[in-house]
Scaffold this active site. Structure first.
Site, PDB file in Angstrom:
ATOM      1  N   GLU A  86       8.341 -68.830  39.284  1.00 51.61           N
ATOM      2  CA  GLU A  86       9.589 -69.179  38.845  1.00 51.61           C
ATOM      3  C   GLU A  86      10.660 -69.614  39.997  1.00 51.61           C
ATOM      4  O   GLU A  86      11.310 -70.732  39.742  1.00 51.61           O
ATOM      5  CB  GLU A  86      10.477 -68.463  37.676  1.00 51.61           C
ATOM      6  CG  GLU A  86       9.437 -67.898  36.657  1.00 51.61           C
ATOM      7  CD  GLU A  86       9.141 -69.225  35.641  1.00 51.61           C
ATOM      8  OE1 GLU A  86      10.135 -70.060  35.538  1.00 51.61           O
ATOM      9  OE2 GLU A  86       8.004 -69.656  35.123  1.00 51.61           O
ATOM     10  N   SER A 468      11.557 -28.597 -18.225  1.00 56.43           N
ATOM     11  CA  SER A 468      12.122 -27.066 -18.020  1.00 56.43           C
ATOM     12  C   SER A 468      12.934 -26.775 -16.800  1.00 56.43           C
ATOM     13  O   SER A 468      13.176 -25.913 -16.336  1.00 56.43           O
ATOM     14  CB  SER A 468      10.935 -26.120 -18.121  1.00 56.43           C
ATOM     15  OG  SER A 468      10.518 -26.230 -19.472  1.00 56.43           O
TER      16      SER A 468
END
Length: 830
Positions: A86, A468
């Site tokens: 680059e 219950s």
């Protein structure tokens, strides 16, 4: 001389025009030049990560994958690859490359095309952070000025570090740290030279050169990068030859999830979005440490899945997913055709898609989605009675041919010994919640069998009738009214005419067994429905409802009818576990929480949980902890005590009665012993546990909740459609008879998951019983009457009482046979 003079004047004029033009351009683009502070405080869009309390990654949220790294963490060969490809003069220029600019200008003049070129790493950074990708002259001018400005503000290493963390590299990977993970599932330091070159070649065209989508073009680009490294003398010819001969090994890797826990991570995601908004939550790099422990969370997920499969197997095999060919009339598919057929099949949880190839008398040969072949033996097939209804199954199979034929597409699941068992996707649903009762920390939470199948979090969203499991709260109200665990009530059927409905209300025990006069302790342990109704009547409906609201239940969920005593209230598993925590912590209402700490991308603590503790105001608490807010500076807040809702004596007495729900009571040697409905928890061999089963009408919802002083866990099993019953199960010892016996219930359907989970969660931990508080007395009572007793045999036991509530009279001598257990059905009593 005149010519020289005119040339000099022309040069000066051109220079002045150039300077004026540059100055004009500078002031034109100045508004777009970032400030020094902006450059110094650049915020990378980093995904939100969610961890367990002990630091394992459980999920990641955010559109962009980014793993920020410092320049010191980047291998030099990878830096060289980017520089060579680059911007090879990066450390020499001032942000722009004059030679490259001239070359780009010549191309523009000669071709008339505006091709991107001459962009240094600094210019690319300027464009990526502050500009668009539009190819326009003015954008290039802005790019140059911003690049010069960046070079003036940041060092070269800072620029390169920003660039390598910011750059787009395809597959939603931004920055080299994310690219290494996405393409190779590695950290940067573990990449090969060929893999580094592959990543370095991506900035030119992240999509077109993607090694996953376009491996041929990606390989060519990789070799170009390797060639640049060789030309610039970063690598030797031998390294070049070796790297260029390497195959393309990239494939998509998701985030490195250490423990997949989607329900808790989705709770975190929703909370973070609520606090910070979508964009900030997803892109600010937050690290959220949840309250769950990885070992305990994994145990909860495993227990839930195993329990649902066990329920499903009890009710029979519903048949194959599909039939690919009929062996009687069609030729079998080839292996490749089978693999192609299975490729799009989405596998859930630990289920594996497979096709039956051959069926023998007691075995079956199958092929899995990944091409693996295996044989199912008879032990992994014989469970598969044919499903008829949830109440009926066919007779037990005698051979594998009764179950499978070639061409069937089926599901398999792995056993602990790595063999495969025939399986199927469970139809029932479930949830598990486990809390620390002392401060409300959620230790584990699972909202269903599979998040991919259903994102509905039943642990926090499903309000279901608790059956219950409501009784401990009813009994707590009764103790406040003056009842004791030795109080005697009549365990006999209730038959009450309801004028408004024109029918009689007949609440019954389940099973319909009645004992006549019975102590409250035993009634709760054996979950006597009629006793619960009698207690509600004794306390009063409104007073009972008001008492239940103390435990954090919502007023709209507590119905005002006598069915409340049987569990008609609809409550989520998390709400139920929170309520049960009050019995485990001495009577305090804790606030459940699931986020322990929030950090920003740099590890700074933004929030640290500081939950209220189960304590009294005069208790010496642990040292203060930081409680931070996203909108405030650090502040130190003292530890708070959770509000007291019932007395510590009341809490202990209920917990102790629930302990009898597991361990029972009496003397088995003298036929006075009895079991609680939660007796299966005795398998854990811990005397510090209390528990309660719960089953609604027709076994639509089943529950088990239990605890010691350190952990409270509630389990629910049912169907997402509230009207669907769980049916009846087949006992294992009746597999060959075809008999169907035993309705699903809290003890059979929910408790096994609780036992499996608690065995793992409590492994290696000492017993943590709930100690009796001050204000209680322990007195020997007569088991039959609840009065004081002089005896110390099987007809008596020590019972706890709050001071001032113990009986004052002694029982008279009676024949021993009065203590024989009296178990009569409703028909025998009436």
């Amino acid at each position: 001389m005149i010519l020289l003079k005119r040339t000099l004047q022309f040069f000066i004029i051109c220079t002045l025009i150039g300077l004026i033009t540059l100055i004009s351009l500078y002031y034109y683009v100045k508004p777009d030049i970032p400030s020094v502070q902006v450059l110094k405080d650049v915020q990378l869009q980093t995904p939100m990560q969610v961890f367990t309390k002990d630091g394992l990654l459980i999920n990641q949220f955010g559109e962009k994958r980014r793993i920020p790294v410092t320049i010191d963490e980047i291998p030099q060969p990878l830096i060289n690859a980017f520089l060579a490809t680059e911007d090879n003069r990066f450390y020499d220029h001032v942000g722009i490359d004059p030679i490259g600019i001239v070359r780009s200008a010549i191309v523009l003049i000669s071709t008339g095309e505006k091709k991107q070129g001459a962009s240094t790493i600094t210019m690319q950074l300027a464009r990526n952070f502050f500009l668009t990708r539009e190819k326009a002259y003015i954008r290039k001018v802005k790019e140059i000025f911003i690049a010069l400005h960046i070079e003036n503000v940041l060092t070269k290493d800072e620029i390169l570090e920003l660039y390598l963390n910011k750059i787009e590299l395809g597959n939603r990977a931004f920055g080299i740290g994310a690219a290494a993970q996405v393409y190779y599932g590695k950290e940067l330091k573990d990449l090969t030279l060929a893999q580094m070159a592959m990543i370095a070649g991506l900035p030119k065209a992240p999509s077109a050169l993607n090694p996953i989508r376009n491996p041929t073009r990606a390989k060519a680009r990789r070799n170009v990068v390797l060639g640049r490294l060789l030309t610039e003398n970063y690598i030797t010819q031998e390294q070049y030859n070796e790297a260029t001969n390497q195959p393309i090994t990239a494939y998509f890797h998701g985030a490195e999830i250490d423990l997949y826990a989607p329900y808790i991570s989705e709770m975190v995601r929703a909370e973070m979005v609520s606090r910070y908004g979508v964009d900030k939550a997803y892109n600010s790099g937050f690290k959220i440490f949840t309250s769950v422990e990885s070992r305990v969370q994994k145990a909860a997920q495993t227990a839930l899945v195993n329990n649902l499969h066990n329920y499903d197997m009890r009710h029979g095999f519903r048949g194959p997913v599909d039939v690919l060919w009929d062996p009687e009339t069609q030729p079998a598919l080839t292996q490749q055709q089978i693999i192609d057929k299975l490729k799009p099949v989405k596998e859930l949880g630990d289920l594996n898609a497979a096709i039956v190839l051959k069926v023998n008398e007691k075995t079956a040969d199958v092929i899995l989605k990944n091409g693996q072949r295996t044989t199912l033996d008879w032990n992994n097939l014989k469970w598969a009675r044919k499903y008829i209804t949830r109440y009926r199954q066919s007779f037990a199979p005698k051979a594998a041919t009764d179950i499978l034929t070639p061409g069937m597409q089926i599901w398999l699941r792995k056993n602990k010994d790595d063999s495969y068992i025939l399986s199927q996707i469970p139809e029932a649903a479930s949830a598990i919640v486990s809390l620390d009762p002392q401060d409300g920390r959620i230790k584990a939470i699972v909202g269903g069998y599979s998040f991919e199948q259903s994102q509905y979090n039943r642990a926090v969203q499903a309000k279901r009738q608790v059956g219950s499991n409501i009784k401990p709260f009813i009994y707590s109200a009764a103790l406040e009214k003056g009842y004791t665990l030795a109080s005697i009530l009549n365990d006999a059927p209730i038959n009450q005419w309801d004028k408004s409905q024109g029918v009689a209300w007949r609440p019954k025990n389940s099973p319909a067994v009645y004992n006549g006069p019975i102590r409250i302790r035993r009634a709760l342990a054996q979950s006597k429905n009629v006793i619960s109704v009698r207690l509600l009547r004794g306390v009063g409906l409104q007073r009972t409802a008001d008492h239940l609201l103390k435990f954090g239940f919502k007023n709209s969920d507590i119905n005002r009818s006598e069915s409340l005593a049987l569990g008609s209230a609809s409550i989520t598993p998390l709400e139920l576990a929170r309520g049960m925590s009050s019995f485990a912590n001495g009577g305090h209402l804790i606030e459940p929480y699931f986020i322990s700490e929030i950090q920003d991308a740099y590890g700074n603590v933004l929030f640290k949980a500081n939950p209220a503790m189960a304590c009294d105001e005069n208790t010496t608490l642990p040292s203060n902890e930081l409680m931070l807010s996203s909108s405030a500076d650090e502040v130190v807040q003292p530890r708070q005590c959770a509000p007291r809702i019932i007395s510590k004596q009341n809490a202990f007495l209920i917990a102790d009665a629930m302990h009898s729900g597991i361990w029972g009571g009496g003397s088995w040697a003298n036929k006075t012993g009895w079991s609680g409905t939660g007796w299966r928890a005795q398998a854990l061999e811990r005397r510090d546990l209390s528990g309660k089963t719960g089953t609604t009408n027709d076994s639509v919802d089943t529950w088990f909740s239990g605890f010691n002083s350190k952990v409270v866990t509630s389990v629910w099993v049912g169907f997402d459609n509230p009207g669907n019953p769980l049916g009846r199960s087949t006992y294992n010892n009746n597999l060959d008879s075809g008999q169907i016996s035993g309705a699903e219930s809290g003890a059979k359907t929910a408790q096994p998951a609780w036992v499996e989970f608690m065995r793992a969660a409590l492994e290696g931990t000492p017993e943590a019983p709930i100690e009796p508080p001050e204000g209680l007395v322990s007195i020997r009572i007569d088991l039959a009457t609840g009065l004081l007793s002089h005896k110390n045999d099987y007809t008596s036991r020590f019972e706890y009482f709050e001071k001032g509530t113990a009986p004052t009279k002694y029982v008279l001598s009676q024949p021993n046979d009065i203590f024989e257990e009296d178990t009569k059905t409703e028909e025998e009593l009436f």
